[in-house]
Design a protein around this motif. Sequence first.
Motif, PDB file in Angstrom:
ATOM      1  N   ARG A   1      41.694 139.659  70.763  1.00  0.00           N
ATOM      2  CA  ARG A   1      42.698 140.173  69.828  1.00  0.00           C
ATOM      3  C   ARG A   1      43.553 139.036  69.281  1.00  0.00           C
ATOM      4  NH1 ARG A   1      47.923 141.282  70.218  1.00  0.00           N
ATOM      5  NH2 ARG A   1      47.954 140.813  72.438  1.00  0.00           N
ATOM      6  N   VAL A   2      43.977 138.122  70.164  1.00  0.00           N
ATOM      7  CA  VAL A   2      44.804 136.993  69.723  1.00  0.00           C
ATOM      8  C   VAL A   2      43.985 136.063  68.825  1.00  0.00           C
ATOM      9  CG1 VAL A   2      46.109 134.973  70.503  1.00  0.00           C
ATOM     10  CG2 VAL A   2      46.379 137.159  71.674  1.00  0.00           C
ATOM     11  N   LYS A   3      42.710 135.865  69.138  1.00  0.00           N
ATOM     12  CA  LYS A   3      41.851 135.057  68.260  1.00  0.00           C
ATOM     13  C   LYS A   3      41.790 135.668  66.859  1.00  0.00           C
ATOM     14  CE  LYS A   3      38.641 133.151  71.664  1.00  0.00           C
ATOM     15  NZ  LYS A   3      37.229 133.086  72.061  1.00  0.00           N
ATOM     16  N   ARG A   4      41.646 136.995  66.785  1.00  0.00           N
ATOM     17  CA  ARG A   4      41.619 137.674  65.486  1.00  0.00           C
ATOM     18  C   ARG A   4      42.947 137.499  64.748  1.00  0.00           C
ATOM     19  NH1 ARG A   4      39.033 141.608  68.456  1.00  0.00           N
ATOM     20  NH2 ARG A   4      40.922 142.869  68.577  1.00  0.00           N
ATOM     21  N   LEU A   5      44.059 137.568  65.472  1.00  0.00           N
ATOM     22  CA  LEU A   5      45.368 137.370  64.841  1.00  0.00           C
ATOM     23  C   LEU A   5      45.473 135.977  64.219  1.00  0.00           C
ATOM     24  CD1 LEU A   5      47.767 138.961  67.500  1.00  0.00           C
ATOM     25  CD2 LEU A   5      47.083 139.927  65.297  1.00  0.00           C
ATOM     26  N   VAL A   6      45.000 134.966  64.937  1.00  0.00           N
ATOM     27  CA  VAL A   6      45.037 133.592  64.423  1.00  0.00           C
ATOM     28  C   VAL A   6      44.148 133.474  63.192  1.00  0.00           C
ATOM     29  CG1 VAL A   6      44.438 131.182  64.920  1.00  0.00           C
ATOM     30  CG2 VAL A   6      45.621 132.563  66.646  1.00  0.00           C
ATOM     31  N   ARG A   7      42.935 134.023  63.270  1.00  0.00           N
ATOM     32  CA  ARG A   7      42.020 133.956  62.122  1.00  0.00           C
ATOM     33  C   ARG A   7      42.574 134.723  60.921  1.00  0.00           C
ATOM     34  NH1 ARG A   7      37.750 134.767  66.302  1.00  0.00           N
ATOM     35  NH2 ARG A   7      36.958 132.673  66.733  1.00  0.00           N
ATOM     36  N   ASP A   8      43.210 135.865  61.160  1.00  0.00           N
ATOM     37  CA  ASP A   8      43.827 136.624  60.066  1.00  0.00           C
ATOM     38  C   ASP A   8      44.927 135.808  59.408  1.00  0.00           C
ATOM     39  OD1 ASP A   8      42.173 138.776  60.505  1.00  0.00           O
ATOM     40  OD2 ASP A   8      43.689 139.984  61.537  1.00  0.00           O
ATOM     41  N   TYR A   9      45.720 135.118  60.207  1.00  0.00           N
ATOM     42  CA  TYR A   9      46.805 134.307  59.656  1.00  0.00           C
ATOM     43  C   TYR A   9      46.256 133.143  58.825  1.00  0.00           C
ATOM     44  CZ  TYR A   9      50.741 131.195  59.204  1.00  0.00           C
ATOM     45  OH  TYR A   9      51.704 130.370  58.686  1.00  0.00           O
ATOM     46  N   LEU A  10      45.193 132.497  59.324  1.00  0.00           N
ATOM     47  CA  LEU A  10      44.623 131.339  58.627  1.00  0.00           C
ATOM     48  C   LEU A  10      43.870 131.737  57.368  1.00  0.00           C
ATOM     49  CD1 LEU A  10      43.354 129.274  61.675  1.00  0.00           C
ATOM     50  CD2 LEU A  10      45.396 128.860  60.302  1.00  0.00           C
ATOM     51  N   GLY A  11      43.386 132.953  57.302  1.00  0.00           N
ATOM     52  CA  GLY A  11      42.662 133.424  56.124  1.00  0.00           C
ATOM     53  C   GLY A  11      41.159 133.298  56.289  1.00  0.00           C
ATOM     54  N   SER A  12      40.449 134.018  55.458  1.00  0.00           N
ATOM     55  CA  SER A  12      38.991 134.063  55.579  1.00  0.00           C
ATOM     56  C   SER A  12      38.320 132.776  55.132  1.00  0.00           C
ATOM     57  CB  SER A  12      38.438 135.238  54.777  1.00  0.00           C
ATOM     58  OG  SER A  12      38.782 135.088  53.415  1.00  0.00           O
ATOM     59  N   SER A  13      39.010 131.960  54.362  1.00  0.00           N
ATOM     60  CA  SER A  13      38.398 130.719  53.887  1.00  0.00           C
ATOM     61  C   SER A  13      38.482 129.586  54.916  1.00  0.00           C
ATOM     62  CB  SER A  13      39.058 130.269  52.591  1.00  0.00           C
ATOM     63  OG  SER A  13      40.420 129.965  52.828  1.00  0.00           O
ATOM     64  N   ALA A  14      39.248 129.766  55.966  1.00  0.00           N
ATOM     65  CA  ALA A  14      39.419 128.719  56.979  1.00  0.00           C
ATOM     66  C   ALA A  14      38.263 128.777  57.981  1.00  0.00           C
ATOM     67  CB  ALA A  14      40.738 128.885  57.706  1.00  0.00           C
ATOM     68  N   ALA A  15      37.433 127.748  57.958  1.00  0.00           N
ATOM     69  CA  ALA A  15      36.340 127.649  58.917  1.00  0.00           C
ATOM     70  C   ALA A  15      36.858 126.848  60.112  1.00  0.00           C
ATOM     71  CB  ALA A  15      35.135 126.966  58.289  1.00  0.00           C
ATOM     72  N   CYS A  16      37.001 127.505  61.248  1.00  0.00           N
ATOM     73  CA  CYS A  16      37.559 126.829  62.413  1.00  0.00           C
ATOM     74  C   CYS A  16      37.123 127.532  63.690  1.00  0.00           C
ATOM     75  CB  CYS A  16      39.073 126.774  62.328  1.00  0.00           C
ATOM     76  SG  CYS A  16      39.844 128.390  62.241  1.00  0.00           S
ATOM     77  N   LEU A  17      37.301 126.839  64.786  1.00  0.00           N
ATOM     78  CA  LEU A  17      37.082 127.397  66.112  1.00  0.00           C
ATOM     79  C   LEU A  17      38.443 127.706  66.713  1.00  0.00           C
ATOM     80  CD1 LEU A  17      34.471 124.803  67.404  1.00  0.00           C
ATOM     81  CD2 LEU A  17      34.007 127.123  66.623  1.00  0.00           C
ATOM     82  N   VAL A  18      38.557 128.866  67.320  1.00  0.00           N
ATOM     83  CA  VAL A  18      39.823 129.266  67.939  1.00  0.00           C
ATOM     84  C   VAL A  18      39.566 129.544  69.413  1.00  0.00           C
ATOM     85  CG1 VAL A  18      41.708 130.945  67.938  1.00  0.00           C
ATOM     86  CG2 VAL A  18      40.618 130.306  65.782  1.00  0.00           C
ATOM     87  N   SER A  19      40.358 128.921  70.257  1.00  0.00           N
ATOM     88  CA  SER A  19      40.257 129.110  71.697  1.00  0.00           C
ATOM     89  C   SER A  19      41.599 129.636  72.209  1.00  0.00           C
ATOM     90  CB  SER A  19      39.919 127.779  72.377  1.00  0.00           C
ATOM     91  OG  SER A  19      39.987 127.894  73.768  1.00  0.00           O
ATOM     92  N   VAL A  20      41.540 130.669  73.042  1.00  0.00           N
ATOM     93  CA  VAL A  20      42.753 131.271  73.600  1.00  0.00           C
ATOM     94  C   VAL A  20      42.558 131.429  75.101  1.00  0.00           C
ATOM     95  CG1 VAL A  20      44.219 133.333  73.634  1.00  0.00           C
ATOM     96  CG2 VAL A  20      43.266 132.534  71.472  1.00  0.00           C
ATOM     97  N   ARG A  21      43.578 131.059  75.873  1.00  0.00           N
ATOM     98  CA  ARG A  21      43.516 131.283  77.321  1.00  0.00           C
ATOM     99  C   ARG A  21      44.923 131.480  77.871  1.00  0.00           C
ATOM    100  NH1 ARG A  21      43.337 126.170  80.941  1.00  0.00           N
ATOM    101  NH2 ARG A  21      44.589 124.766  79.701  1.00  0.00           N
ATOM    102  N   GLU A  22      44.990 132.292  78.896  1.00  0.00           N
ATOM    103  CA  GLU A  22      46.258 132.526  79.576  1.00  0.00           C
ATOM    104  C   GLU A  22      46.355 131.551  80.739  1.00  0.00           C
ATOM    105  OE1 GLU A  22      48.156 136.589  80.004  1.00  0.00           O
ATOM    106  OE2 GLU A  22      47.508 136.179  82.049  1.00  0.00           O
ATOM    107  N   THR A  23      47.486 130.863  80.851  1.00  0.00           N
ATOM    108  CA  THR A  23      47.680 129.861  81.894  1.00  0.00           C
ATOM    109  C   THR A  23      49.002 130.101  82.605  1.00  0.00           C
ATOM    110  OG1 THR A  23      48.791 128.328  80.402  1.00  0.00           O
ATOM    111  CG2 THR A  23      46.406 128.104  80.599  1.00  0.00           C
TER     112      THR A  23
END
Length: 84
Positions: free
Chosen positions: A18-40
Amino acid sequence: MSKSKPIQAAKALWHTQRVKRLVRDYLGSSAACLVSVRETTCSDPDCAGPATDVRVVNLSFCETCFTIHKPVSSVSYSDIVEIL
Protein backbone atom coordinates in the motif's frame (compact mmCIF):
# COMPACT_ATOMS: atom_id res chain seq x y z
CA MET A 1 2.30 -23.10 14.20
CA SER A 2 0.09 -20.28 15.36
CA LYS A 3 -2.58 -18.98 12.99
CA SER A 4 -1.80 -15.38 13.93
CA LYS A 5 1.73 -15.40 12.43
CA PRO A 6 0.59 -15.89 8.80
CA ILE A 7 -2.15 -13.31 9.32
CA GLN A 8 0.34 -10.79 10.74
CA ALA A 9 2.72 -11.45 7.84
CA ALA A 10 -0.11 -10.94 5.34
CA LYS A 11 -1.13 -7.66 7.00
CA ALA A 12 2.48 -6.41 6.97
CA LEU A 13 2.85 -7.30 3.28
CA TRP A 14 -0.44 -5.59 2.43
CA HIS A 15 0.60 -2.35 4.19
CA THR A 16 4.06 -2.46 2.58
CA GLN A 17 2.50 -2.75 -0.88
CA ARG A 18 0.00 0.00 0.00
CA VAL A 19 2.81 2.42 0.89
CA LYS A 20 4.64 1.54 -2.34
CA ARG A 21 1.46 2.42 -4.28
CA LEU A 22 1.19 5.72 -2.39
CA VAL A 23 4.76 6.63 -3.37
CA ARG A 24 4.18 5.65 -7.01
CA ASP A 25 0.91 7.63 -7.08
CA TYR A 26 2.71 10.69 -5.75
CA LEU A 27 5.56 10.37 -8.29
CA GLY A 28 3.15 9.90 -11.20
CA SER A 29 2.80 7.30 -13.89
CA SER A 30 5.68 8.68 -15.95
CA ALA A 31 8.25 8.05 -13.20
CA ALA A 32 10.09 4.80 -13.84
CA CYS A 33 11.60 3.80 -10.51
CA LEU A 34 12.01 1.06 -7.95
CA VAL A 35 10.36 1.58 -4.58
CA SER A 36 11.38 -0.33 -1.48
CA VAL A 37 9.49 -0.11 1.83
CA ARG A 38 10.31 -1.79 5.13
CA GLU A 39 9.36 -1.38 8.75
CA THR A 40 12.34 -1.07 11.10
CA THR A 41 13.10 -0.38 14.72
CA CYS A 42 13.59 3.33 15.15
CA SER A 43 17.00 4.23 16.59
CA ASP A 44 15.95 7.79 17.43
CA PRO A 45 15.40 8.11 21.20
CA ASP A 46 12.50 10.54 20.60
CA CYS A 47 10.70 8.04 18.36
CA ALA A 48 8.54 5.60 20.29
CA GLY A 49 8.06 2.44 18.27
CA PRO A 50 8.75 1.26 14.74
CA ALA A 51 9.54 3.48 11.78
CA THR A 52 9.06 3.02 8.03
CA ASP A 53 12.06 3.26 5.71
CA VAL A 54 11.33 4.13 2.08
CA ARG A 55 13.87 3.99 -0.74
CA VAL A 56 13.24 5.21 -4.29
CA VAL A 57 15.76 4.44 -7.05
CA ASN A 58 15.25 5.86 -10.53
CA LEU A 59 16.65 4.45 -13.78
CA SER A 60 19.76 6.64 -13.46
CA PHE A 61 20.45 4.90 -10.13
CA CYS A 62 19.83 8.11 -8.19
CA GLU A 63 18.57 7.07 -4.80
CA THR A 64 16.28 8.90 -2.40
CA CYS A 65 15.88 7.46 1.10
CA PHE A 66 13.71 8.71 3.89
CA THR A 67 12.25 7.54 7.18
CA ILE A 68 8.72 8.13 8.39
CA HIS A 69 8.53 7.81 12.16
CA LYS A 70 5.37 5.72 12.11
CA PRO A 71 4.67 2.02 11.66
CA VAL A 72 3.99 1.04 8.05
CA SER A 73 0.32 0.46 8.89
CA SER A 74 -0.06 4.13 9.91
CA VAL A 75 1.63 5.78 6.91
CA SER A 76 -0.73 7.93 4.86
CA TYR A 77 -0.56 9.79 1.55
CA SER A 78 -0.02 13.06 3.41
CA ASP A 79 3.10 11.59 5.04
CA ILE A 80 4.50 10.80 1.57
CA VAL A 81 3.65 14.28 0.25
CA GLU A 82 5.25 15.92 3.29
CA ILE A 83 8.53 14.04 2.96
CA LEU A 84 8.95 14.00 -0.84
